[in-house]
Enzyme design. Structure first.
Site, PDB file in Angstrom:
ATOM      1  N   LEU A 100       0.877  -1.168   0.000  1.00 20.86           N
ATOM      2  CA  LEU A 100       0.000   0.000   0.000  1.00 20.86           C
ATOM      3  C   LEU A 100       0.913   1.217   0.000  1.00 20.86           C
ATOM      4  CD1 LEU A 100      -2.981  -0.485   2.508  1.00 20.86           C
ATOM      5  CD2 LEU A 100      -3.135  -0.012   0.061  1.00 20.86           C
ATOM      6  N   ASP A 101       0.596   2.210  -0.832  1.00 24.98           N
ATOM      7  CA  ASP A 101       1.398   3.424  -0.864  1.00 24.98           C
ATOM      8  C   ASP A 101       1.468   4.065   0.519  1.00 24.98           C
ATOM      9  OD1 ASP A 101       1.658   3.112  -3.602  1.00 24.98           O
ATOM     10  OD2 ASP A 101      -0.080   4.369  -4.041  1.00 24.98           O
ATOM     11  N   LYS A 102       2.521   4.837   0.729  1.00 25.88           N
ATOM     12  CA  LYS A 102       2.676   5.577   1.978  1.00 25.88           C
ATOM     13  C   LYS A 102       1.463   6.466   2.238  1.00 25.88           C
ATOM     14  CE  LYS A 102       5.678   9.061   4.109  1.00 25.88           C
ATOM     15  NZ  LYS A 102       6.882   9.901   3.950  1.00 25.88           N
ATOM     16  N   ASP A 103       0.880   7.018   1.172  1.00 24.25           N
ATOM     17  CA  ASP A 103      -0.245   7.944   1.309  1.00 24.25           C
ATOM     18  C   ASP A 103      -1.601   7.247   1.365  1.00 24.25           C
ATOM     19  OD1 ASP A 103       1.552  10.057   1.217  1.00 24.25           O
ATOM     20  OD2 ASP A 103       1.432  10.221  -0.959  1.00 24.25           O
ATOM     21  N   SER A 104      -1.586   5.906   1.331  1.00 21.09           N
ATOM     22  CA  SER A 104      -2.828   5.130   1.420  1.00 21.09           C
ATOM     23  C   SER A 104      -2.875   4.406   2.763  1.00 21.09           C
ATOM     24  CB  SER A 104      -2.904   4.114   0.275  1.00 21.09           C
ATOM     25  OG  SER A 104      -2.817   4.754  -0.982  1.00 21.09           O
TER      26      SER A 104
END
Length: 238
Positions: A100-104
């Protein structure tokens, strides 16, 4: 006898594919000798990775973790504010299935069963991952239909698979993917001029996020764990 890459996966070191890379890089030894690709081992052999003895896991651990925004899906990164390993701090070495992306934020499955990760990550198996997405513009019917039909991503030179997309609210929709391209949902939305404001993974196969507070995890057990293994074509390990 067991193929070396499978043995390393069963030890929870990494997936079979990653094991092949370690072997090719000369980082794996068997009984003191550099391992060769395609080699086989038995339970009497001494297998080391980077000089560290590895053995098959004695007890399988599968965790459902609600990753907060800001946590990076990597084991080591000196530039990361906080890695997933640092965030979870589980006493047994675990690997995550699906980034999962850092921003997700949202659901991440962690386990010490390398073979389970391999089966979950194999794109051909088309295992479902479900997300709730909030965007900066109104979710029109045309936008949602086009998202569901598959989107050509020029930067990846690949067209996404058709997927299920459901309207939730004026700026929010639910999407279920069966593949995991890099920043796929953000790229798909960007193709139509939409910007993702928030992205939360709420389900991976039969494992659901519901009720799990941000930054916490729970052990997957019982019928839920048995079903996960069945969906991956495996028998649950005891």
């Amino acid at each position: 006898m067991t193929r070396l890459n499978k043995y390393l996966a069963e030890c929870g070191v990494c997936s079979r594919r990653e094991a092949d890379k370690l072997i090719d890089q000369g980082r794996v030894s068997v009984n003191g000798q550099k391992a060769v690709s395609g080699g086989q081992v038995n339970n009497r052999d001494r297998v080391e990775v980077n000089g560290r003895l590895v053995k098959p896991v004695s007890a399988t651990v599968v965790l459902a973790y609600n990753k907060p925004i800001g946590v990076t899906c990597t084991e080591k990164d000196r530039f990361a504010e906080k890695t997933i390993v640092e965030a979870v701090r589980y006493p047994v070495r675990l690997t995550y299935a699906g980034r999962l992306d850092k921003d997700s934020d949202g659901l991440i499955i962690l386990t010490n069963d390398g073979e389970l990760i391999q089966r979950m990550m194999r794109g051909a198996n088309r295992h479902e991952k479900e997300y709730v997405v909030k965007v900066d513009r109104e979710c029109t019917e045309d936008f949602l239909v086009k998202m569901s039909q598959g989107v050509y991503l020029k930067e990846l030179n690949e067209t996404t698979r058709p997927c299920a997309v459901e309207y939730i609210g004026k700026y929010t929709f639910r999407i279920t993917l069966t593949q995991g391209l890099n920043r796929q949902i953000r790229r798909m939305c960007g193709h139509f001029g939409y910007k993702v404001k928030s992205l939360t993974r709420v389900r991976v196969m039969n494992i659901e996020l519901a009720g799990l507070k941000s930054g916490t995890y729970r052990e997957v057990r019982g019928d839920e764990l048995a079903k996960l293994y069945r969906m991956c074509g495996m028998s649950e390990k005891r």
